[in-house]
Design a protein around this motif. Structure first.
Motif, mmCIF file in Angstrom:
data_model
loop_
_atom_site.group_PDB
_atom_site.id
_atom_site.type_symbol
_atom_site.label_atom_id
_atom_site.label_comp_id
_atom_site.label_asym_id
_atom_site.label_seq_id
_atom_site.Cartn_x
_atom_site.Cartn_y
_atom_site.Cartn_z
ATOM 1 N N ARG A 269 11.145 17.317 -38.296
ATOM 2 C CA ARG A 269 10.531 15.810 -37.473
ATOM 3 C C ARG A 269 11.894 15.467 -37.216
ATOM 4 N NH1 ARG A 269 6.849 14.134 -41.362
ATOM 5 N NH2 ARG A 269 7.902 13.282 -42.844
ATOM 6 N N SER A 270 12.623 15.171 -37.771
ATOM 7 C CA SER A 270 14.084 14.946 -37.627
ATOM 8 C C SER A 270 14.568 15.093 -36.075
ATOM 9 C CB SER A 270 14.841 14.415 -38.413
ATOM 10 O OG SER A 270 16.300 14.256 -38.016
ATOM 11 N N ARG A 271 14.622 16.816 -36.355
ATOM 12 C CA ARG A 271 14.693 17.707 -35.506
ATOM 13 C C ARG A 271 14.144 17.712 -33.902
ATOM 14 N NH1 ARG A 271 15.989 23.244 -39.578
ATOM 15 N NH2 ARG A 271 17.714 21.824 -40.158
ATOM 16 N N VAL A 272 13.103 16.905 -33.873
ATOM 17 C CA VAL A 272 12.254 17.058 -32.911
ATOM 18 C C VAL A 272 12.933 15.704 -32.357
ATOM 19 C CG1 VAL A 272 9.866 16.057 -31.828
ATOM 20 C CG2 VAL A 272 10.447 17.939 -33.514
ATOM 21 N N ALA A 273 12.786 14.836 -32.708
ATOM 22 C CA ALA A 273 13.285 13.450 -32.802
ATOM 23 C C ALA A 273 14.871 13.262 -31.941
ATOM 24 C CB ALA A 273 13.628 12.559 -33.348
ATOM 25 N N LEU A 274 15.789 14.699 -32.699
ATOM 26 C CA LEU A 274 17.129 14.940 -32.369
ATOM 27 C C LEU A 274 16.476 15.167 -31.013
ATOM 28 C CD1 LEU A 274 19.046 16.588 -35.008
ATOM 29 C CD2 LEU A 274 19.917 14.747 -33.781
ATOM 30 N N GLY A 275 15.588 16.258 -30.470
ATOM 31 C CA GLY A 275 15.774 17.219 -29.348
ATOM 32 C C GLY A 275 15.245 15.915 -28.232
ATOM 33 N N ILE A 276 14.460 15.076 -28.407
ATOM 34 C CA ILE A 276 13.894 14.557 -27.708
ATOM 35 C C ILE A 276 14.973 13.427 -27.831
ATOM 36 C CG2 ILE A 276 12.573 12.069 -27.240
ATOM 37 C CD1 ILE A 276 10.707 13.592 -29.379
ATOM 38 N N VAL A 277 16.230 12.943 -27.701
ATOM 39 C CA VAL A 277 16.809 12.239 -27.848
ATOM 40 C C VAL A 277 18.254 12.410 -27.267
ATOM 41 C CG1 VAL A 277 18.987 10.342 -28.628
ATOM 42 C CG2 VAL A 277 16.314 10.477 -29.741
ATOM 43 N N TRP A 278 18.711 13.564 -27.049
ATOM 44 C CA TRP A 278 19.051 14.789 -26.250
ATOM 45 C C TRP A 278 19.116 14.974 -25.280
ATOM 46 C CZ3 TRP A 278 19.845 18.445 -23.187
ATOM 47 C CH2 TRP A 278 21.360 19.353 -22.966
ATOM 48 N N ALA A 279 17.980 15.270 -24.441
ATOM 49 C CA ALA A 279 17.248 15.024 -23.247
ATOM 50 C C ALA A 279 17.180 13.970 -22.374
ATOM 51 C CB ALA A 279 15.992 15.774 -23.467
ATOM 52 N N LEU A 280 17.153 13.043 -22.850
ATOM 53 C CA LEU A 280 16.815 11.479 -22.469
ATOM 54 C C LEU A 280 18.594 11.139 -22.018
ATOM 55 C CD1 LEU A 280 13.891 9.969 -24.777
ATOM 56 C CD2 LEU A 280 14.160 10.413 -21.835
ATOM 57 N N GLN B 271 21.881 14.527 -40.320
ATOM 58 C CA GLN B 271 22.455 13.068 -40.367
ATOM 59 C C GLN B 271 23.477 13.211 -39.561
ATOM 60 O OE1 GLN B 271 24.593 11.762 -43.605
ATOM 61 N NE2 GLN B 271 23.247 9.600 -43.518
ATOM 62 N N GLY B 272 24.951 14.410 -39.730
ATOM 63 C CA GLY B 272 25.755 14.584 -38.440
ATOM 64 C C GLY B 272 24.788 14.926 -37.060
ATOM 65 N N ALA B 273 23.851 15.610 -37.258
ATOM 66 C CA ALA B 273 23.522 15.787 -35.979
ATOM 67 C C ALA B 273 23.565 14.393 -34.550
ATOM 68 C CB ALA B 273 22.060 16.526 -35.690
ATOM 69 N N TRP B 274 22.752 13.548 -35.696
ATOM 70 C CA TRP B 274 23.210 12.480 -34.978
ATOM 71 C C TRP B 274 23.825 11.711 -34.464
ATOM 72 C CZ3 TRP B 274 18.595 10.364 -32.514
ATOM 73 C CH2 TRP B 274 17.552 10.958 -33.375
ATOM 74 N N VAL B 275 25.111 11.426 -35.150
ATOM 75 C CA VAL B 275 26.010 11.595 -34.981
ATOM 76 C C VAL B 275 26.409 11.766 -33.553
ATOM 77 C CG1 VAL B 275 28.793 11.047 -35.878
ATOM 78 C CG2 VAL B 275 26.506 10.407 -37.746
ATOM 79 N N TRP B 276 27.091 13.134 -33.634
ATOM 80 C CA TRP B 276 26.626 14.197 -32.112
ATOM 81 C C TRP B 276 25.949 13.408 -31.093
ATOM 82 C CZ3 TRP B 276 30.607 16.192 -30.160
ATOM 83 C CH2 TRP B 276 30.777 17.168 -29.489
ATOM 84 N N VAL B 277 24.747 13.499 -31.549
ATOM 85 C CA VAL B 277 23.836 13.799 -30.462
ATOM 86 C C VAL B 277 24.096 11.849 -30.191
ATOM 87 C CG1 VAL B 277 21.228 13.418 -29.496
ATOM 88 C CG2 VAL B 277 21.983 14.971 -30.842
ATOM 89 N N ALA B 278 23.950 10.997 -30.831
ATOM 90 C CA ALA B 278 24.394 9.562 -30.241
ATOM 91 C C ALA B 278 25.232 9.020 -30.237
ATOM 92 C CB ALA B 278 23.099 8.585 -31.442
ATOM 93 N N GLY B 279 26.158 9.566 -30.568
ATOM 94 C CA GLY B 279 27.356 8.920 -30.054
ATOM 95 C C GLY B 279 28.123 9.651 -29.288
ATOM 96 N N LEU B 280 27.777 11.129 -29.331
ATOM 97 C CA LEU B 280 28.427 11.243 -27.052
ATOM 98 C C LEU B 280 27.913 10.370 -26.668
ATOM 99 C CD1 LEU B 280 30.732 13.736 -26.643
ATOM 100 C CD2 LEU B 280 28.578 14.999 -26.126
ATOM 101 N N PRO B 281 27.037 9.449 -25.699
ATOM 102 C CA PRO B 281 26.477 8.975 -24.868
ATOM 103 C C PRO B 281 27.198 7.877 -24.751
ATOM 104 C CG PRO B 281 24.958 10.007 -25.697
ATOM 105 C CD PRO B 281 25.814 10.117 -26.942
#
Length: 399
Positions: free
Chosen positions: A19-30, A122-132
């Motif tokens: 579920r976290s990975r699905v959320a990551l994918g959605i946040v990445w796309a947006l 957790q690390g993926a969230w730092v990258w996906v949410a941090g880069l924007p």
């Protein structure tokens, strides 16, 4: 041919992880859609963020397709491996150079996101949410591709694939030097020997191939020694404060592809920063000699610490440097053993402040206004605090 599995042993793919990975994918796309819109508009703050790609990178591309690295070009300050990145848009001939470069950058970004998600969300969230937090700047620089190489090298090192890590570190070093620091925390003995040997062989082999295929492959070395103090560096912040408080008579000039300070004491500040870089290197060597406790996160933590030290002591701290730190911080947080959790949290607001400094309030930074100085003091203060805390945590957990 099988794919390389960089997932650390013991990671279980639970339904919560899925579920976290699905959320990551959605946040990445947006978020990447938003970054792309900002890049295409290129009207936020100081304009011309995209110009780096469709003018400068394209100009270098023209030289490279003629079989030569840029000659007598003060803006060409990169190792010869960088030429491969600037040539890569030719892989998508149906697109313009600018379009192809941005597409390849997004693909590299996606690859990093997937690799980190497999290693630990957790690390993926730092990258996906941090880069924007850096707005559209990462899409118009080649640092995402460089960071991808460094991230893959660290994940390979963490998975026990020292030779693969060495090859990737060597490749990264030939593209932008700093990925060589991913081997700073390689395990003692055989792991370090194998990784460093693979990195050295990769550097020599790639340099030989590029030297045979292109002329003037080492011209970039001539452009490095003359660099001054960029306005966004720690030294630049000190000079901006001196101008605001003590009426220092220096000024800002565009040189070597960046805005630098010129005037009294600038050369002294530049030499001091070089000495601090040397001191940082000595500290890292001293740490390697004293460290004896190695947990699975030490290679990640040491890489982040090393890059932080060389960033804060550099005469240049461009906003894209934050891409490196976000990538390394994300790798650290893939391990529950990391000592750099607080350091990673300091890097996130520093990234946001970097976007304020460039492109949003760059005119304020250029003129050294009270607002511009405040933003740079806050950003560089966070980076300095993160570097010192990183050193302390790494020392405590390993010695």
């Amino acid at each position: 041919m099988g794919t390389l599995d960089l997932t650390p042993p013991g990671v279980i793919d639970t339904s919560a992880e899925r579920r976290s990975r699905v959320a990551l994918g959605i946040v990445w796309a947006l978020t990447r859609t938003g970054m792309l819109v900002l890049l295409l508009q290129d009207s936020l703050g100081v304009r011309g963020v995209a110009r780096e790609v469709y003018v400068l990178y394209h100009w270098w591309y023209g030289h490279l397709t003629q079989g030569s690295f840029p000659v007598d070009d003060v803006t060409w300050q990169y190792p010869p491996g960088a030429g491969l990145v600037f040539l890569s848009p030719a892989l998508l001939p149906w697109l313009t150079y600018f379009q192809a470069f941005v597409v390849l950058t997004l693909l590299a970004d996606a690859a990093v996101s997937v690799a980190l998600a497999r290693a630990g969300t957790q690390g993926a969230w730092v990258w996906v949410a941090g880069l924007p937090l850096l707005l559209h700047v990462p899409l118009a620089r080649y640092d995402v591709q460089v960071t991808a190489i460094a991230v893959f090298a660290l994940l390979a090192l963490g998975a026990g694939r020292s030779r693969v890590a060495g090859v990737l570190a060597g490749l990264g070093a030939m593209v932008k030097v700093w990925p060589a620091l991913t081997l700073a925390g390689a395990g003692r003995g055989r792991t370090t020997r194998e990784a460093c040997f693979a990195a050295a062989v990769t550097v020599v082999a790639l340099l030989a191939v590029l030297s045979l295929g292109f002329s003037h492959s080492l011209d970039f070395l001539r452009q490095q020694g003359s660099r001054g103090v960029q306005i966004e560096s720690l030294g630049g912040t000190a000079l901006a404060l001196a101008h605001a408080i003590a009426d220092w008579p220096g000024s800002v000039a565009y040189r070597y592809g960046a805005f630098e300070y010129v005037g009294p004491y600038v050369s002294t500040v530049a030499r001091l920063q070089l000495l601090l870089t040397l001191a940082a290197l000595c500290w890292l060597v001293w740490w390697r000699m004293r460290a004896w406790r190695w947990n699975p996160a030490v290679p990640f933590d040491a890489a982040l610490c090393a890059v932080l030290l060389f960033t804060v002591t550099s005469r240049v701290i461009s906003p894209q440097y934050m891409v490196w730190l976000l990538g390394l911080a994300a790798v650290c947080l893939t391990s529950r053993h990391t000592s750099q959790r607080t350091v990673a949290l300091l890097i996130l607001p520093a990234a946001g402040l970097s976007a304020l400094a460039y492109p949003v309030l760059y005119e304020e930074v250029l003129t050294g206004s009270a607002l511009g100085c405040a933003v740079m003091v806050a950003r560089n203060g966070l980076l300095l605090a993160a570097a010192l805390l990183s050193c302390r945590r790494l020392w405590i957990t390993t010695t």
